[in-house]
Write an enzyme that holds these catalytic residues in place. Structure first.
Site, PDB file in Angstrom:
ATOM      1  N   LYS A   9       0.833  -1.202   0.000  1.00  0.00           N
ATOM      2  CA  LYS A   9       0.000   0.000   0.000  1.00  0.00           C
ATOM      3  C   LYS A   9       0.878   1.267   0.000  1.00  0.00           C
ATOM      4  CE  LYS A   9      -3.786  -2.307   2.446  1.00  0.00           C
ATOM      5  NZ  LYS A   9      -4.778  -2.183   3.545  1.00  0.00           N
ATOM      6  N   TYR A  49     -12.350  -2.414  -3.326  1.00  0.00           N
ATOM      7  CA  TYR A  49     -12.830  -2.477  -1.952  1.00  0.00           C
ATOM      8  C   TYR A  49     -14.366  -2.472  -1.870  1.00  0.00           C
ATOM      9  CZ  TYR A  49      -8.210  -1.978   0.243  1.00  0.00           C
ATOM     10  OH  TYR A  49      -6.925  -2.199   0.698  1.00  0.00           O
ATOM     11  N   ASN A 112      -1.790  -0.376   7.142  1.00  0.00           N
ATOM     12  CA  ASN A 112      -1.293  -1.707   7.501  1.00  0.00           C
ATOM     13  C   ASN A 112      -0.415  -2.329   6.415  1.00  0.00           C
ATOM     14  OD1 ASN A 112      -3.318  -2.313   5.731  1.00  0.00           O
ATOM     15  ND2 ASN A 112      -4.359  -3.799   7.040  1.00  0.00           N
ATOM     16  N   HIS A 115      -1.877  -5.459   1.315  1.00  0.00           N
ATOM     17  CA  HIS A 115      -3.173  -6.118   1.121  1.00  0.00           C
ATOM     18  C   HIS A 115      -2.912  -7.462   0.454  1.00  0.00           C
ATOM     19  CE1 HIS A 115      -7.297  -6.897  -0.171  1.00  0.00           C
ATOM     20  NE2 HIS A 115      -6.745  -7.309  -1.300  1.00  0.00           N
ATOM     21  N   GLU A 126      -9.473  -9.947  -7.921  1.00  0.00           N
ATOM     22  CA  GLU A 126      -8.513  -8.844  -7.747  1.00  0.00           C
ATOM     23  C   GLU A 126      -7.418  -8.884  -8.807  1.00  0.00           C
ATOM     24  OE1 GLU A 126      -7.478  -9.266  -3.601  1.00  0.00           O
ATOM     25  OE2 GLU A 126      -9.437  -8.522  -2.945  1.00  0.00           O
TER      26      GLU A 126
HETATM   27  N1  LIG Z   1     -11.518   0.699  11.313  1.00  0.00           N
HETATM   28  C1  LIG Z   1     -10.817   0.873  10.202  1.00  0.00           C
HETATM   29  N2  LIG Z   1     -10.415   2.095   9.832  1.00  0.00           N
HETATM   30  C2  LIG Z   1      -9.707   2.285   8.692  1.00  0.00           C
HETATM   31  N3  LIG Z   1      -9.364   1.274   7.858  1.00  0.00           N
HETATM   32  C3  LIG Z   1      -9.742   0.050   8.209  1.00  0.00           C
HETATM   33  C4  LIG Z   1     -10.475  -0.218   9.369  1.00  0.00           C
HETATM   34  N4  LIG Z   1     -10.701  -1.558   9.420  1.00  0.00           N
HETATM   35  C5  LIG Z   1     -10.125  -2.085   8.339  1.00  0.00           C
HETATM   36  N5  LIG Z   1      -9.548  -1.127   7.608  1.00  0.00           N
HETATM   37  C6  LIG Z   1      -8.819  -1.282   6.360  1.00  0.00           C
HETATM   38  O1  LIG Z   1      -9.677  -1.869   5.405  1.00  0.00           O
HETATM   39  C7  LIG Z   1      -8.857  -2.710   4.642  1.00  0.00           C
HETATM   40  C8  LIG Z   1      -9.576  -3.769   3.886  1.00  0.00           C
HETATM   41  O2  LIG Z   1      -8.716  -4.775   3.435  1.00  0.00           O
HETATM   42  P1  LIG Z   1      -7.128  -4.743   3.640  1.00  0.00           P
HETATM   43  O3  LIG Z   1      -6.678  -6.134   3.839  1.00  0.00           O
HETATM   44  O4  LIG Z   1      -6.544  -3.955   2.530  1.00  0.00           O
HETATM   45  O5  LIG Z   1      -6.864  -3.948   4.984  1.00  0.00           O
HETATM   46  C9  LIG Z   1      -7.933  -3.347   5.644  1.00  0.00           C
HETATM   47  C10 LIG Z   1      -7.601  -2.175   6.543  1.00  0.00           C
HETATM   48  O6  LIG Z   1      -6.458  -1.476   6.108  1.00  0.00           O
END
Ligand SMILES: Nc1ncnc2c1ncn2[C@@H]1O[C@@H]2COP(=O)(O)O[C@H]2[C@H]1O
Length: 148
Positions: A9, A49, A112, A115, A126
């Site tokens: 990311k 998403y 985080n 993905h 995807e």
């Molecule tokens: N409470 C939250 N606030 C912001 N982002 C979130 C929250 N919960 C999940 N996400 C994001 O939503 C994403 C969905 O899939 P990802 O695996 O990319 O990683 C997840 C997180 O980065």
């Protein structure tokens, strides 16, 4: 052979961990079959998403993923979908075990680092969103005899 979609990311790109993340999957024995640094158009981010559309953080999520370039990848190997998710660690880096990508590099759920597809159906969807057929390389690695 199973394929998965993985994406460093914008935070991972800015924090210079693309090379280390690629190295972890390479060393594990997985095969890289497609990769590109790209800026995600808003519509593509919303499609990617789509399952989170009703979540309160959807807007924030789309803003973040379009805020800078990402490094999109397709990896191949036995059980790569589940194993890559284990190597990534739990979605929230605060709970992710040390040694996992999120456990080692992340602090907050919104940023985080990486993905990864969570099932064969989402991997197919995807990969199809991010890559054209001709952007994926089918090739044999002689080292595979030492992996499998
Ligand atoms: N409470 C939250 N606030 C912001 N982002 C979130 C929250 N919960 C999940 N996400 C994001 O939503 C994403 C969905 O899939 P990802 O695996 O990319 O990683 C997840 C997180 O980065």
């Amino acid at each position: 052979m199973e394929k998965t979609f993985l994406m460093v990311k914008p935070d991972g790109v800015q924090r210079n961990v693309v090379g280390e993340i690629v190295a972890r999957f390479e060393k594990k024995g997985f095969q890289l079959v497609g990769a590109k640094l790209m800026s995600i158009p808003r519509e593509l981010a919303e499609e990617h998403y789509g399952e989170h559309k009703e979540r309160p953080f959807f807007g924030e999520l789309v803003d973040f993923i379009t805020s800078g370039p990402v490094f999109a990848m397709v990896w191949q190997g036995e059980n790569v979908i589940a194993t890559a998710r284990q190597m990534m660690g739990t979605t929230n880096p605060k709970d992710a075990a040390p040694g996992t990508i999120r456990g080692d590099f992340g602090l907050t759920v919104g940023k985080n680092i990486i993905h990864g597809s969570d099932s064969p159906a989402s991997a197919e969807r995807e990969i199809g969103i991010f890559f054209k057929e001709e952007e994926l390389a089918e090739y044999t690695k002689l080292i595979d005899g030492w992996v499998y």
